[in-house]
Design a protein around this motif. Structure first.
Motif, PDB file in Angstrom:
ATOM      1  N   THR A   1       0.989  -1.150   0.058  1.00 19.13           N
ATOM      2  CA  THR A   1      -0.110  -0.098   0.043  1.00 19.13           C
ATOM      3  C   THR A   1       0.843   1.293   0.149  1.00 19.13           C
ATOM      4  O   THR A   1       1.960   1.203   0.504  1.00 19.13           O
ATOM      5  CB  THR A   1      -0.967   0.022   1.194  1.00 19.13           C
ATOM      6  N   GLU A   2       0.149   2.284  -0.434  1.00 19.63           N
ATOM      7  CA  GLU A   2       1.058   3.781  -0.202  1.00 19.63           C
ATOM      8  C   GLU A   2       1.578   3.972   1.205  1.00 19.63           C
ATOM      9  O   GLU A   2       2.676   4.397   1.222  1.00 19.63           O
ATOM     10  CB  GLU A   2       0.247   4.854  -0.992  1.00 19.63           C
ATOM     11  N   ALA A   3       0.801   3.591   2.139  1.00 14.44           N
ATOM     12  CA  ALA A   3       0.797   4.132   3.542  1.00 14.44           C
ATOM     13  C   ALA A   3       2.305   3.045   4.015  1.00 14.44           C
ATOM     14  O   ALA A   3       3.205   3.355   4.457  1.00 14.44           O
ATOM     15  CB  ALA A   3      -0.066   4.073   4.361  1.00 14.44           C
ATOM     16  N   ALA A   4       2.018   1.811   3.567  1.00  9.02           N
ATOM     17  CA  ALA A   4       3.264   0.963   3.739  1.00  9.02           C
ATOM     18  C   ALA A   4       4.444   1.194   3.371  1.00  9.02           C
ATOM     19  O   ALA A   4       5.601   0.940   3.748  1.00  9.02           O
ATOM     20  CB  ALA A   4       2.722  -0.632   3.517  1.00  9.02           C
ATOM     21  N   ALA A   5       4.380   1.552   1.988  1.00  3.69           N
ATOM     22  CA  ALA A   5       5.550   2.088   1.328  1.00  3.69           C
ATOM     23  C   ALA A   5       6.408   3.191   1.960  1.00  3.69           C
ATOM     24  O   ALA A   5       7.391   3.432   2.197  1.00  3.69           O
ATOM     25  CB  ALA A   5       5.206   2.533  -0.145  1.00  3.69           C
ATOM     26  N   LEU A   6       5.562   4.233   2.378  1.00  3.26           N
ATOM     27  CA  LEU A   6       5.921   5.503   3.025  1.00  3.26           C
ATOM     28  C   LEU A   6       6.601   5.057   4.429  1.00  3.26           C
ATOM     29  O   LEU A   6       7.778   5.539   4.862  1.00  3.26           O
ATOM     30  CB  LEU A   6       4.987   6.367   3.536  1.00  3.26           C
ATOM     31  N   ILE A   7       5.988   4.244   5.102  1.00  3.36           N
ATOM     32  CA  ILE A   7       6.628   3.778   6.702  1.00  3.36           C
ATOM     33  C   ILE A   7       8.016   3.095   6.070  1.00  3.36           C
ATOM     34  O   ILE A   7       8.950   3.429   6.729  1.00  3.36           O
ATOM     35  CB  ILE A   7       5.598   2.868   7.105  1.00  3.36           C
ATOM     36  N   ARG A   8       7.946   2.270   5.023  1.00  6.47           N
ATOM     37  CA  ARG A   8       9.372   1.468   4.864  1.00  6.47           C
ATOM     38  C   ARG A   8      10.296   2.428   4.346  1.00  6.47           C
ATOM     39  O   ARG A   8      11.359   2.516   4.962  1.00  6.47           O
ATOM     40  CB  ARG A   8       9.100   0.379   3.828  1.00  6.47           C
ATOM     41  N   GLU A   9      10.150   3.521   3.743  1.00  9.52           N
ATOM     42  CA  GLU A   9      11.000   4.399   3.142  1.00  9.52           C
ATOM     43  C   GLU A   9      11.347   5.241   4.161  1.00  9.52           C
ATOM     44  O   GLU A   9      12.706   5.668   4.227  1.00  9.52           O
ATOM     45  CB  GLU A   9      10.252   5.288   1.880  1.00  9.52           C
ATOM     46  N   CYS A  10      10.608   5.623   5.129  1.00 10.96           N
ATOM     47  CA  CYS A  10      11.042   6.484   6.239  1.00 10.96           C
ATOM     48  C   CYS A  10      11.949   6.050   7.017  1.00 10.96           C
ATOM     49  O   CYS A  10      12.921   6.447   7.650  1.00 10.96           O
ATOM     50  CB  CYS A  10       9.810   6.996   6.887  1.00 10.96           C
ATOM     51  N   ALA A  11      11.744   4.701   7.490  1.00 13.33           N
ATOM     52  CA  ALA A  11      12.593   3.765   8.318  1.00 13.33           C
ATOM     53  C   ALA A  11      13.909   3.607   7.508  1.00 13.33           C
ATOM     54  O   ALA A  11      15.083   3.761   8.076  1.00 13.33           O
ATOM     55  CB  ALA A  11      12.154   2.462   8.411  1.00 13.33           C
ATOM     56  N   GLU A  12      13.995   3.195   6.206  1.00 13.61           N
ATOM     57  CA  GLU A  12      15.065   3.208   5.681  1.00 13.61           C
ATOM     58  C   GLU A  12      15.967   4.461   5.207  1.00 13.61           C
ATOM     59  O   GLU A  12      17.295   4.560   5.448  1.00 13.61           O
ATOM     60  CB  GLU A  12      14.875   2.636   3.874  1.00 13.61           C
ATOM     61  N   GLU A  13      15.417   5.413   4.830  1.00 14.71           N
ATOM     62  CA  GLU A  13      16.042   6.955   4.679  1.00 14.71           C
ATOM     63  C   GLU A  13      16.225   7.587   5.748  1.00 14.71           C
ATOM     64  O   GLU A  13      17.329   8.395   5.625  1.00 14.71           O
ATOM     65  CB  GLU A  13      15.187   7.741   3.654  1.00 14.71           C
ATOM     66  N   LEU A  14      15.586   7.608   6.730  1.00 11.11           N
ATOM     67  CA  LEU A  14      15.518   8.490   7.869  1.00 11.11           C
ATOM     68  C   LEU A  14      16.020   7.886   9.244  1.00 11.11           C
ATOM     69  O   LEU A  14      16.148   8.494  10.463  1.00 11.11           O
ATOM     70  CB  LEU A  14      14.470   9.526   7.878  1.00 11.11           C
ATOM     71  N   GLY A  15      15.470   6.557   9.273  1.00 14.31           N
ATOM     72  CA  GLY A  15      15.735   5.773  10.602  1.00 14.31           C
ATOM     73  C   GLY A  15      14.483   6.059  11.612  1.00 14.31           C
ATOM     74  O   GLY A  15      14.809   6.059  12.883  1.00 14.31           O
ATOM     75  N   VAL A  16      13.386   6.432  10.974  1.00 12.99           N
ATOM     76  CA  VAL A  16      12.275   7.005  12.037  1.00 12.99           C
ATOM     77  C   VAL A  16      10.925   5.970  11.682  1.00 12.99           C
ATOM     78  O   VAL A  16      10.664   5.475  10.538  1.00 12.99           O
ATOM     79  CB  VAL A  16      11.947   8.376  11.795  1.00 12.99           C
ATOM     80  N   ARG A  17      10.226   6.008  12.696  1.00 14.84           N
ATOM     81  CA  ARG A  17       8.788   5.302  12.419  1.00 14.84           C
ATOM     82  C   ARG A  17       7.751   6.326  12.469  1.00 14.84           C
ATOM     83  O   ARG A  17       7.883   7.517  13.106  1.00 14.84           O
ATOM     84  CB  ARG A  17       8.681   4.568  13.771  1.00 14.84           C
ATOM     85  N   VAL A  18       6.845   6.181  11.645  1.00 19.88           N
ATOM     86  CA  VAL A  18       5.910   7.565  10.988  1.00 19.88           C
ATOM     87  C   VAL A  18       4.603   6.890  11.080  1.00 19.88           C
ATOM     88  O   VAL A  18       4.162   5.662  10.943  1.00 19.88           O
ATOM     89  CB  VAL A  18       6.277   8.101   9.869  1.00 19.88           C
ATOM     90  N   GLU A  19       3.424   7.754  11.366  1.00 21.05           N
ATOM     91  CA  GLU A  19       2.120   7.453  11.150  1.00 21.05           C
ATOM     92  C   GLU A  19       1.472   8.456  10.125  1.00 21.05           C
ATOM     93  O   GLU A  19       2.167   9.438  10.084  1.00 21.05           O
ATOM     94  CB  GLU A  19       1.364   7.923  12.409  1.00 21.05           C
ATOM     95  N   ILE A  20       0.854   7.627   9.052  1.00 20.37           N
ATOM     96  CA  ILE A  20       0.710   8.413   7.604  1.00 20.37           C
ATOM     97  C   ILE A  20      -0.727   8.905   8.087  1.00 20.37           C
ATOM     98  O   ILE A  20      -1.922   8.436   8.475  1.00 20.37           O
ATOM     99  CB  ILE A  20       0.805   7.427   6.444  1.00 20.37           C
TER     100      ILE A  20
END
Length: 143
Positions: A58-77
């Motif tokens: 999903t788009e939300a799952a992709a953003l959660i994954r990308e933020c973890a990979e690129e920034l080392g953070v957990r996010v809520e979309i």
């Protein structure tokens, strides 16, 4: 939105553009901007963190994954920001969502050369990638 391209038989076939997602991470009225480190033609230009949505994701799952990979953070979309922005001659579309940092996480520049927190007044102080410019305009009222 669909794009057309000619197949080997010369027939036009329709295919959905590849979706690229970005995160407008907002904290205390400021949004996180990230400077690209490469490739050379875009190095030093600014963007919202994110990336391609993988098959079955999903788009939300992709953003959660990308933020973890690129920034080392957990996010809520959260909600979408702005409209779809066509990229790569219509082969891709950018969709940006508001995101909130979780658990006190602090972004690190793992894949970018620099990170900056920008207020509404600061949004014009960095050279944004062309696809991010319409999102910057739509984001201003949210800051």
């Amino acid at each position: 939105m669909q794009t057309e391209r000619a197949s080997d038989s010369g027939q036009a076939d329709r295919r959905e553009p590849k979706v690229v997602v970005g995160a407008a991470i907002i904290v205390d009225g400021r949004v996180l901007a990230c400077a690209r480190s490469g490739p050379p033609e875009v190095a030093g230009r600014w963007e919202f963190p994110g990336g391609k949505v993988e098959s079955g994701e999903t788009e939300a799952a992709a953003l959660i994954r990308e933020c973890a990979e690129e920034l080392g953070v957990r996010v809520e979309i959260g909600a979408r920001v702005g409209r779809d922005v066509r990229m790569a001659n219509g082969r891709s579309v950018l969709r940006v969502y508001v995101a909130r940092l979780l658990h006190g996480d602090q972004p690190e520049a793992l894949e970018h050369s620099e990170l900056r927190w920008l207020s509404a007044a600061d949004l014009g102080t960095v050279p944004w990638l062309p696809a991010d410019v319409p999102i910057v305009a739509a984001l201003r009222p949210l800051l």
